[in-house]
Design a protein around this motif. Structure first.
Motif, PDB file in Angstrom:
ATOM      1  N   GLN A  55      12.367  25.551  -0.679  1.00  0.00           N
ATOM      2  CA  GLN A  55      12.220  26.457   0.454  1.00  0.00           C
ATOM      3  C   GLN A  55      10.759  26.566   0.883  1.00  0.00           C
ATOM      4  O   GLN A  55      10.449  26.584   2.072  1.00  0.00           O
ATOM      5  CB  GLN A  55      12.773  27.844   0.099  1.00  0.00           C
ATOM      6  CG  GLN A  55      14.278  27.859  -0.091  1.00  0.00           C
ATOM      7  CD  GLN A  55      15.008  27.339   1.132  1.00  0.00           C
ATOM      8  OE1 GLN A  55      14.642  27.645   2.253  1.00  0.00           O
ATOM      9  NE2 GLN A  55      16.023  26.528   0.916  1.00  0.00           N
ATOM     10  N   THR A  89       8.579  22.444   8.280  1.00  0.00           N
ATOM     11  CA  THR A  89       9.320  22.698   9.513  1.00  0.00           C
ATOM     12  C   THR A  89       8.750  23.924  10.231  1.00  0.00           C
ATOM     13  O   THR A  89       9.408  24.500  11.082  1.00  0.00           O
ATOM     14  CB  THR A  89      10.821  22.932   9.239  1.00  0.00           C
ATOM     15  OG1 THR A  89      10.947  24.176   8.536  1.00  0.00           O
ATOM     16  CG2 THR A  89      11.430  21.824   8.423  1.00  0.00           C
ATOM     17  N   ASP A 132       9.856  23.410   2.701  1.00  0.00           N
ATOM     18  CA  ASP A 132      10.475  23.417   4.023  1.00  0.00           C
ATOM     19  C   ASP A 132       9.808  24.410   4.960  1.00  0.00           C
ATOM     20  O   ASP A 132       9.663  24.146   6.150  1.00  0.00           O
ATOM     21  CB  ASP A 132      11.972  23.736   3.904  1.00  0.00           C
ATOM     22  CG  ASP A 132      12.792  22.474   3.703  1.00  0.00           C
ATOM     23  OD1 ASP A 132      12.218  21.378   3.878  1.00  0.00           O
ATOM     24  OD2 ASP A 132      13.978  22.577   3.374  1.00  0.00           O
ATOM     25  N   ASP A 133       9.392  25.561   4.416  1.00  0.00           N
ATOM     26  CA  ASP A 133       8.686  26.547   5.246  1.00  0.00           C
ATOM     27  C   ASP A 133       7.487  25.881   5.904  1.00  0.00           C
ATOM     28  O   ASP A 133       7.181  26.121   7.067  1.00  0.00           O
ATOM     29  CB  ASP A 133       8.194  27.716   4.389  1.00  0.00           C
ATOM     30  CG  ASP A 133       9.321  28.693   4.077  1.00  0.00           C
ATOM     31  OD1 ASP A 133      10.371  28.593   4.751  1.00  0.00           O
ATOM     32  OD2 ASP A 133       9.159  29.528   3.177  1.00  0.00           O
TER      33      ASP A 133
END
Lengths: 85, 443, 227
Positions: B41, B48, B44-45
């Motif tokens: 996560q 993206t 990905d933070d």
């Protein structure tokens, strides 16, 4: 009061339960294959830089859907479920 | 109740029941303890993120090119030294057995030189670029790229998975065309097939890299010059992506009208890449495969070019006539006849465009030993090249008909001559227009 | 000539191609996105002096034939008559993966489940009780870490035992809501003309959800059976 919103409206970090899937034909089948059926718990994970598509946690996997498609899915946010039960 | 509604209702019941069983069993056999910090996560933070997502993507692309360019320099030089040393030995043998002049020319100056160019210029960048790219692929980064870019594809009427077929195109456009099978809707699949060629494949990369390091990054220190070449190559790639989106937009409003269909994309967990396996596999599967294909084409092509350059009609060689014929068009495009001829004769494989060009130039001028980039640069300067010629060469390399293999693949995948011809004509027209406009603006 | 034909199914991103490569030694690239293996890959391995042909099916979430990959995978398991089907399952996301396993179990009882990525699950503090999973599903479940080759010998052993009839599987039966079960049993009565090799309950289910592609497959098999 019952509040039903479409999946694309579910804010990041919030969860809800799928109530209706208003897509038909191939789109519906693809959504079903992912395990998106009425009763499924869905959580919004993140938005892409442009805000579309949006990634959701569906049955343990992260899947991105375009807003066109997630608009056709109605859900009941969890906070509402808790109040009603 | 309509039959279709009935089917839908039954289908829903089946899927719901199956998933109910799946959930019940999964809950019974799985124990989840404290999940701890979720690195996926966090990553990905970042990748993206609204602000860092795009810059990071381009930075990563730039870094991959930079490592390729810097890393390829030295082995390229070594290989080329080795090949020229061996050419000396070959020449010695040919003189020893008093082989006829034409045989020496055909085999050594034609076939052998063509081969050694292809191997020494292509092998090092491929051996670096492919594994790097495969690592990103294994890591799970590419679906994030698709996630970030999807809205652009959607606005162009294309499918989000097209960014995946484009990624395959970096390796080989024929592979990219085959990969388009992952797109279910026929309309969007065709768009992906027709535009895949706008991603420079591995056969074109070495040329782009050579041109940008010779003409775009001169007169600055070594370290920053490789940085500048990397940036130039990255901009060429980004230009290709923008043209892909523009052409997709155009196609979905003209020949391939329609709305973009639904799309689901899984963002799988990041996986620690199997570095050793990736190195071995990408070397054998991709590098050797692509190189072997190039060599198979380069050898006969080298022979053919040698013939064309040495068969004289009247005063000039055959190849000179052809180049002369193409010269007016080439000049308008900021190129010359030899360059255009090289692209046309390079139809079997993009890898041999530069060798053909070099051989043609050499057959006209003095024989020099082309043992380094600076000698190569001097040769091109002598032929009247400027940075504009190099820029337009790079652009035309990006924007021209796909190679023979790719065209055959398109024919096989679409089953249609019409689409195959369009796939060849479309990029060529774009290339002619872009080069002409740039030549006109600068000139 | 190969002794046994084994099909390899699984969701995308479960390490299915890694299992395939490890078993067959065939060098083939594994990607990290859905639909990588659109073309079927074939490979061979020997175990206990017998030759096994392994077919790598496209990675799919389901077998309901909604996409070309799903249809390829389904047609092979259903009409390709493999001696056994191995379903590779991602231990970190069991619920999603079991959906496919259950669908395979509806077609055939000759199934071995390969519970892969157990190292990753451990890292994420997810513990899967493989023995209990085997009991629930009624087929052998083998824990593997395919990328490091762990558990693959055991997988081969279980396949070996299964194709030699030394293990009797007792696959989980899915019971649908009564309204659907009634339709299923009505339809099965009308399907008596189908060849023995086809699972009539499964065909009935596909017909009930309006699957057109199944009819073509049945025609093909029926033609072969009668010719």
């Amino acid at each position: 009061m019952l509040m039903i919103i479409s999946l694309d409206q579910l804010p990041v970090g919030e969860s809800g339960i799928v109530t209706v899937i208003d897509a038909h034909g191939l789109t519906r089948r693809r959504l079903l294959d992912l395990g998106l059926v009425p009763g499924t718990v869905v959580k919004t994970i993140r938005k892409s830089p442009a805000g579309d598509p949006i990634a959701y946690l569906i049955r343990g996997s992260i899947v991105a859907l375009r807003v066109n498609d997630s608009k056709q899915i109605s859900i009941k946010p969890f906070s509402e479920v808790a109040i009603n039960e | 109740m309509r039959l279709a509604d009935n089917y839908e209702k039954n289908g829903d019941l089946i899927v719901t029941t199956l998933y109910d069983y799946a959930r019940r069993i999964a809950n019974q056999v799985t124990v989840v303890k404290d999940q701890g910090r979720d690195w996926d996560q966090l990553i990905d933070d970042l990748v993206t993120s609204k602000y860092f997502g795009y810059p990071l993507m381009f930075l990563l692309l730039g870094v991959v090119f930079w490592i390729t360019i810097v890393g390829a320099n030295c082995p390229s030089q070594l290989l080329s030294d080795l090949f020229f040393w061996f050419e000396g030995q070959l020449t010695f043998v040919f003189q020893l057995v008093q082989a006829p002049e034409w045989l020496y020319g055909l085999l050594v100056l034609g076939v052998y030189r063509g081969l050694s160019w292809v191997v020494s210029v292509m092998l090092p960048p491929m051996a670096i670029f492919f594994p790097l790219f495969t690592l990103l692929e294994d890591l799970g980064y590419l679906p994030r790229v698709a996630f970030n870019l999807d809205h652009l594809f959607k606005r162009s009427g294309a499918h989000g998975k097209m960014s995946l077929t484009m990624s395959m195109g970096f390796g080989c456009n024929a592979a990219g065309v085959i990969a388009a099978r992952i797109i279910e809707s026929p309309r969007e699949r065709l768009i992906a097939i027709l535009t895949n060629n706008f991603v420079p494949c591995n056969g074109r990369f070495p040329g782009l890299i050579a041109m940008s390091s010779m003409f775009m990054a001169v007169g600055i220190s070594m370290a920053s010059s490789s940085l500048v070449s990397a940036l130039v190559v990255a901009s060429i790639v980004i230009t290709g992506i923008m043209i892909t989106l523009a052409i997709s937009w155009l196609l979905s409003r003209t020949l391939l009208k329609g709305e973009s269909s639904s799309f689901t994309l899984e963002l799988p967990p990041y996986r620690k890449p199997q570095v050793i396996t990736v190195l071995i596999r990408s070397f054998f599967d991709r590098t050797i495969f692509v190189l072997w294909r190039a060599v198979k084409v380069a050898a006969p092509a080298g022979a053919l070019i040698w013939f064309l350059a040495n068969i004289t009609v009247g005063e000039y060689s055959f190849i000179a006539y052809l180049a002369d014929f193409l010269d007016p068009l080439g000049r308008i495009m900021g190129l010359d006849g030899v360059i255009l001829l090289a692209f046309i004769l390079g139809l079997p494989a993009n890898e041999i465009v530069i060798p053909i060009m070099v051989m043609t130039y050499l057959s006209e001028g003095a024989m020099i030993e082309l043992d380094s980039l600076s000698a190569f640069r001097q040769l091109l300067l002598d032929q009247g090249w400027t940075w504009l010629t190099a820029l337009n060469f790079m652009l035309f390399s990006l924007l021209h008909f796909p190679c023979g293999t790719t065209l055959l693949t398109i024919k096989k995948e679409t089953g249609s001559k019409k689409w195959t011809i369009l796939a060849a004509v479309l990029p060529t027209i774009v290339g002619i227009i872009v080069c002409t406009v740039i030549a006109w603006i600068v000139g | 000539m190969s002794d046994y034909l084994i099909s390899l199914a699984g969701n995308p991103n479960t390490g299915k191609s890694t299992v395939f490569n490890r078993l067959t030694g065939l060098k083939q690239h594994t990607g990290n996105w859905p639909g990588k293996t659109v073309l079927q890959a074939w490979g061979f391995y020997r175990y206990q002096n017998e030759q096994y042909t392994l077919v790598d099916l496209p990675g799919t979430y389901s077998l309901l034939a909604h996409s070309p990959e799903e249809q390829v995978a389904r047609d092979f398991i259903c009409f390709g008559q493999p001696d056994a089907t191995v379903v590779v399952v991602d231990a970190t996301s069991l619920e999603r993966n079991l959906n496919l396993v259950l669908q395979v179990l509806e077609i055939t009882s000759q199934v071995v489940v390969c519970l892969n990525l157990v190292d990753e699950a451990k890292r994420k503090n997810i513990q899967v009780n493989a023995a209990k999973l085997g009991d629930e599903l009624g087929v052998p479940v083998v824990e593997t870490v395919a990328r490091r080759g762990i558990g693959l010998k055991e997988l081969q052993e279980q396949i070996h035992l299964l194709v030699h009839g030394k293990i009797k599987t007792n696959p989980l039966k899915i019971h649908y809501p009564p309204e659907l079960e009634n339709k299923i049993s009505d339809l099965i009565k009308q399907l008596h003309y189908l060849p023995e090799s086809l699972n009539k309950r499964w065909v009935a289910l596909r017909l009930l959800e309006g699957d057109q592609s199944i009819l073509r497959g049945i025609q093909e098999v029926t033609r072969l059976a009668f010719s």
